[in-house]
Structures are given as structure tokens and as C-alpha cells.
Design a protein around this motif. Sequence first.
Motif, PDB file in Angstrom:
ATOM      1  N   ILE A 155      -7.002  -9.126  -1.057  1.00 31.49           N
ATOM      2  CA  ILE A 155      -6.875  -8.573  -2.414  1.00 31.49           C
ATOM      3  C   ILE A 155      -5.402  -8.417  -2.783  1.00 31.49           C
ATOM      4  O   ILE A 155      -4.979  -8.806  -3.882  1.00 31.49           O
ATOM      5  CB  ILE A 155      -7.629  -7.225  -2.537  1.00 31.49           C
ATOM      6  N   THR A 156      -4.605  -7.858  -1.872  1.00 30.03           N
ATOM      7  CA  THR A 156      -3.176  -7.650  -2.160  1.00 30.03           C
ATOM      8  C   THR A 156      -2.484  -8.973  -2.469  1.00 30.03           C
ATOM      9  O   THR A 156      -1.754  -9.093  -3.471  1.00 30.03           O
ATOM     10  CB  THR A 156      -2.477  -6.961  -0.972  1.00 30.03           C
ATOM     11  N   ARG A 157      -2.712  -9.981  -1.633  1.00 23.85           N
ATOM     12  CA  ARG A 157      -2.063 -11.282  -1.849  1.00 23.85           C
ATOM     13  C   ARG A 157      -2.478 -11.888  -3.186  1.00 23.85           C
ATOM     14  O   ARG A 157      -1.641 -12.416  -3.924  1.00 23.85           O
ATOM     15  CB  ARG A 157      -2.415 -12.250  -0.705  1.00 23.85           C
ATOM     16  N   ASN A 158      -3.758 -11.789  -3.495  1.00 26.98           N
ATOM     17  CA  ASN A 158      -4.247 -12.390  -4.720  1.00 26.98           C
ATOM     18  C   ASN A 158      -3.706 -11.675  -5.956  1.00 26.98           C
ATOM     19  O   ASN A 158      -3.190 -12.305  -6.885  1.00 26.98           O
ATOM     20  CB  ASN A 158      -5.785 -12.364  -4.726  1.00 26.98           C
ATOM     21  N   VAL A 159      -3.824 -10.354  -5.954  1.00 25.66           N
ATOM     22  CA  VAL A 159      -3.458  -9.597  -7.157  1.00 25.66           C
ATOM     23  C   VAL A 159      -1.951  -9.644  -7.396  1.00 25.66           C
ATOM     24  O   VAL A 159      -1.492  -9.859  -8.526  1.00 25.66           O
ATOM     25  CB  VAL A 159      -3.967  -8.143  -7.060  1.00 25.66           C
ATOM     26  N   GLN A 160      -1.168  -9.448  -6.342  1.00 27.84           N
ATOM     27  CA  GLN A 160       0.287  -9.456  -6.538  1.00 27.84           C
ATOM     28  C   GLN A 160       0.794 -10.848  -6.902  1.00 27.84           C
ATOM     29  O   GLN A 160       1.782 -10.987  -7.606  1.00 27.84           O
ATOM     30  CB  GLN A 160       0.985  -8.912  -5.292  1.00 27.84           C
ATOM     31  N   GLY A 161       0.089 -11.863  -6.439  1.00 20.94           N
ATOM     32  CA  GLY A 161       0.444 -13.231  -6.823  1.00 20.94           C
ATOM     33  C   GLY A 161      -0.206 -13.655  -8.128  1.00 20.94           C
ATOM     34  O   GLY A 161       0.049 -14.755  -8.623  1.00 20.94           O
ATOM     35  N   ARG A 221      -3.145 -14.659  -8.774  1.00 20.93           N
ATOM     36  CA  ARG A 221      -3.739 -15.982  -8.536  1.00 20.93           C
ATOM     37  C   ARG A 221      -5.055 -16.188  -9.277  1.00 20.93           C
ATOM     38  O   ARG A 221      -5.438 -17.320  -9.541  1.00 20.93           O
ATOM     39  CB  ARG A 221      -4.015 -16.153  -7.035  1.00 20.93           C
ATOM     40  N   SER A 222      -5.788 -15.113  -9.509  1.00 24.67           N
ATOM     41  CA  SER A 222      -7.125 -15.252 -10.093  1.00 24.67           C
ATOM     42  C   SER A 222      -7.224 -14.482 -11.408  1.00 24.67           C
ATOM     43  O   SER A 222      -6.436 -13.577 -11.684  1.00 24.67           O
ATOM     44  CB  SER A 222      -8.189 -14.717  -9.126  1.00 24.67           C
ATOM     45  N   TYR A 223      -8.213 -14.830 -12.182  1.00 28.79           N
ATOM     46  CA  TYR A 223      -8.519 -14.130 -13.432  1.00 28.79           C
ATOM     47  C   TYR A 223      -8.902 -12.688 -13.092  1.00 28.79           C
ATOM     48  O   TYR A 223      -9.721 -12.448 -12.196  1.00 28.79           O
ATOM     49  CB  TYR A 223      -9.685 -14.839 -14.117  1.00 28.79           C
ATOM     50  N   ALA A 224      -8.303 -11.728 -13.763  1.00 24.53           N
ATOM     51  CA  ALA A 224      -8.556 -10.307 -13.471  1.00 24.53           C
ATOM     52  C   ALA A 224      -9.060  -9.608 -14.729  1.00 24.53           C
ATOM     53  O   ALA A 224      -8.553  -9.842 -15.827  1.00 24.53           O
ATOM     54  CB  ALA A 224      -7.278  -9.637 -12.971  1.00 24.53           C
ATOM     55  N   PHE A 225     -10.043  -8.740 -14.546  1.00 22.23           N
ATOM     56  CA  PHE A 225     -10.617  -8.060 -15.709  1.00 22.23           C
ATOM     57  C   PHE A 225     -11.106  -6.670 -15.326  1.00 22.23           C
ATOM     58  O   PHE A 225     -11.232  -6.317 -14.159  1.00 22.23           O
ATOM     59  CB  PHE A 225     -11.775  -8.875 -16.290  1.00 22.23           C
ATOM     60  N   THR A 226     -11.396  -5.881 -16.362  1.00 28.77           N
ATOM     61  CA  THR A 226     -12.098  -4.616 -16.178  1.00 28.77           C
ATOM     62  C   THR A 226     -12.936  -4.347 -17.427  1.00 28.77           C
ATOM     63  O   THR A 226     -12.872  -5.098 -18.406  1.00 28.77           O
ATOM     64  CB  THR A 226     -11.138  -3.454 -15.871  1.00 28.77           C
ATOM     65  N   CYS A 227     -13.727  -3.276 -17.354  1.00 28.87           N
ATOM     66  CA  CYS A 227     -14.656  -2.955 -18.435  1.00 28.87           C
ATOM     67  C   CYS A 227     -14.562  -1.457 -18.712  1.00 28.87           C
ATOM     68  O   CYS A 227     -14.481  -0.653 -17.772  1.00 28.87           O
ATOM     69  CB  CYS A 227     -16.070  -3.331 -17.992  1.00 28.87           C
ATOM     70  N   VAL A 228     -14.560  -1.065 -19.988  1.00 25.18           N
ATOM     71  CA  VAL A 228     -14.396   0.337 -20.375  1.00 25.18           C
ATOM     72  C   VAL A 228     -15.566   0.768 -21.264  1.00 25.18           C
ATOM     73  O   VAL A 228     -16.368  -0.057 -21.697  1.00 25.18           O
ATOM     74  CB  VAL A 228     -13.051   0.570 -21.097  1.00 25.18           C
ATOM     75  N   PHE A 259      -3.953  -0.579 -11.060  1.00 20.64           N
ATOM     76  CA  PHE A 259      -3.921  -2.030 -10.869  1.00 20.64           C
ATOM     77  C   PHE A 259      -2.603  -2.602 -11.404  1.00 20.64           C
ATOM     78  O   PHE A 259      -1.970  -3.459 -10.767  1.00 20.64           O
ATOM     79  CB  PHE A 259      -5.109  -2.636 -11.620  1.00 20.64           C
ATOM     80  N   ILE A 260      -2.172  -2.104 -12.570  1.00 21.67           N
ATOM     81  CA  ILE A 260      -0.951  -2.593 -13.212  1.00 21.67           C
ATOM     82  C   ILE A 260       0.284  -2.118 -12.448  1.00 21.67           C
ATOM     83  O   ILE A 260       1.225  -2.887 -12.202  1.00 21.67           O
ATOM     84  CB  ILE A 260      -0.881  -2.102 -14.677  1.00 21.67           C
ATOM     85  N   LEU A 261       0.283  -0.839 -12.065  1.00 24.09           N
ATOM     86  CA  LEU A 261       1.462  -0.240 -11.422  1.00 24.09           C
ATOM     87  C   LEU A 261       1.833  -0.929 -10.119  1.00 24.09           C
ATOM     88  O   LEU A 261       2.985  -0.914  -9.703  1.00 24.09           O
ATOM     89  CB  LEU A 261       1.226   1.255 -11.178  1.00 24.09           C
ATOM     90  N   ASN A 262       0.858  -1.540  -9.460  1.00 24.00           N
ATOM     91  CA  ASN A 262       1.128  -2.192  -8.183  1.00 24.00           C
ATOM     92  C   ASN A 262       1.265  -3.708  -8.292  1.00 24.00           C
ATOM     93  O   ASN A 262       1.205  -4.410  -7.283  1.00 24.00           O
ATOM     94  CB  ASN A 262       0.039  -1.811  -7.180  1.00 24.00           C
TER      95      ASN A 262
END
Length: 272
Positions: free
Chosen positions: A63-69, A71-78, A167-170
Motif C-alpha cells: 500500500i505504501t509503495r503504491n500510494v506514495q508512488g 501508481r493506481s487510481y485512488a478514490f473515496t466516498c462521503v 491519505f493526502i498528508l502522507n
Amino acid sequence: MGFPGTWMTESESVVYRVVPKCACSTIGQILYYSDHGRFFDGDIHDAKEGLHKWALEHSQGPITRNVQGQRSYAFTCVRNPYTRVLSSFFDKICGIQRNGRRYRGNLVPKLAYEYGIEVGGEDGKQEFDQIASFRRFLLFVRDTIRWRRPMDPDIHWSAMSGHVSTFILNGGRYNQIFWTEAFNDGMQGVLDAIETPHPVDLTAIPRFNESEGHGPKRAHPVEDYFDDLSMHLVYEIYKRDFELFKYDFENPANKMPVGEIDLEEVHAKLGE
């Protein structure tokens, strides 16, 4: 801090930041299905395999490698803050949880004693004044968020902007944030943007509402639970949620958003 509440498909097709009480059971099952062609047998929150989750130690590296890089489409729901906090009350405070017990052990007796909250008896099925008890619950929510007493705020009623911001802060970046109230349109937008090992037909996906039936049924329209004082408390607690995710603070009866979410604004304000 890492990426708490972050789930990722094993194929790394997509990354999802869980926001509690915002269709997370259904979204988790869709992600699981998109990789495996079947749903997880049980509550997706209990899955220890088939889906990367930050809470699982072996998932933290990928997860760390993917998110910081990125690499993948990222989303959330509110979700609308009024209906979300109301749902938290009926599910977590009034309801019997899937383990057959009250949420967080002695929390409910503590609330009954300190705030005068009623929950419908031992089984949550008795008649009680839902409106009065909910408004007292809101005082408790405000106390946990503002003063962290009598306990730290719980993930189910802490502000969505707080969940979204970690998620954004890191080093993460969202490609999409959509509304629970327009779930099919939002989730379809995610599926259209990614490649999955198994195709997902949203029209054929059941809704996995794991909190359904835990507690008493809501006896009144949403707006009846919120008088002027309650609305003031909700705004004090969830001001950023209303502003960033474009919900209508003035009218608790309107669960629909009143504008478009500006991803640039979200990243700028929650990345500070």
C-alpha cells in the motif's frame, strides 16, 4: 502514521480510503469481486485475505509503495453529515453488534449514566424517545471531538474530512471522491477508469449494508431529529465536511449535495 483505513485490490487495480458509514461494506465487496469474481463470504471488514488492508501487516508495504508512488487510481466516498451521524447513533449506540454485544463494551451504560441516553432496552427493540436521546448523543459526540472526553472520538462519528486527510498528508492523491447519495454514478465512474481482472456489473451488485437491522428503525424523518441547537452542534463538528463535500447545512431534510466536489480544493485544504 502511514495510511490507516486504506484498502487496495491485490491486483493493485485501485486504492480506496475507507470512510466509515459511507457504503464501505458494498465498496469493499465490489473491490473483492473485481479481483476474484466472487464476493467475500461474510462481512468484508473481517476479511484477512483477498484484499490489501492497512490493518494487515503484510499489506502495509504494498500500500505504501503504491500510494506514495501514486501508481493506481485512488478514490473515496462521503455522505451527508446529518444522515451519517444519525446512522451512527442507531447502528453503534442503539444496535446490538454482529458479535451479539453492545458496541465498545461499557460505552452504552456510560452514555446512559452520563448523558441520559436511552437505546431501546437490552435488545434495542423497546420504544423510547429517539429524538431526545439522539440530541443527547450529539452532545457526547461534540465532547469527544472537541475535548477528547469522556473518550477519543470514534471513527464512525469523527469528521469525514479527518479520514480523507490522512491519505493526502502522507503523499496520496485522490482521483475521485463521490457521494453515497449518488452511489451508482460515482462507483461506475471509478470502474470506468480502471482495469479489473473480473468485470463488474453494478446493476447486479447487491447492497451490503452490514449495519442494517442492528438497531431500532428510525421513527421520524431526518429533519425532526435536528432543532436549532442540534444543527449548531452538527455545524461545529462537521463544518469542513459540509464545505468540502458540498452538503446543505441549512436544510437537514435535503440529503443531496448542492454543488460539485472540487478535488483541488480538497487536496489544498486537507493537505495543510
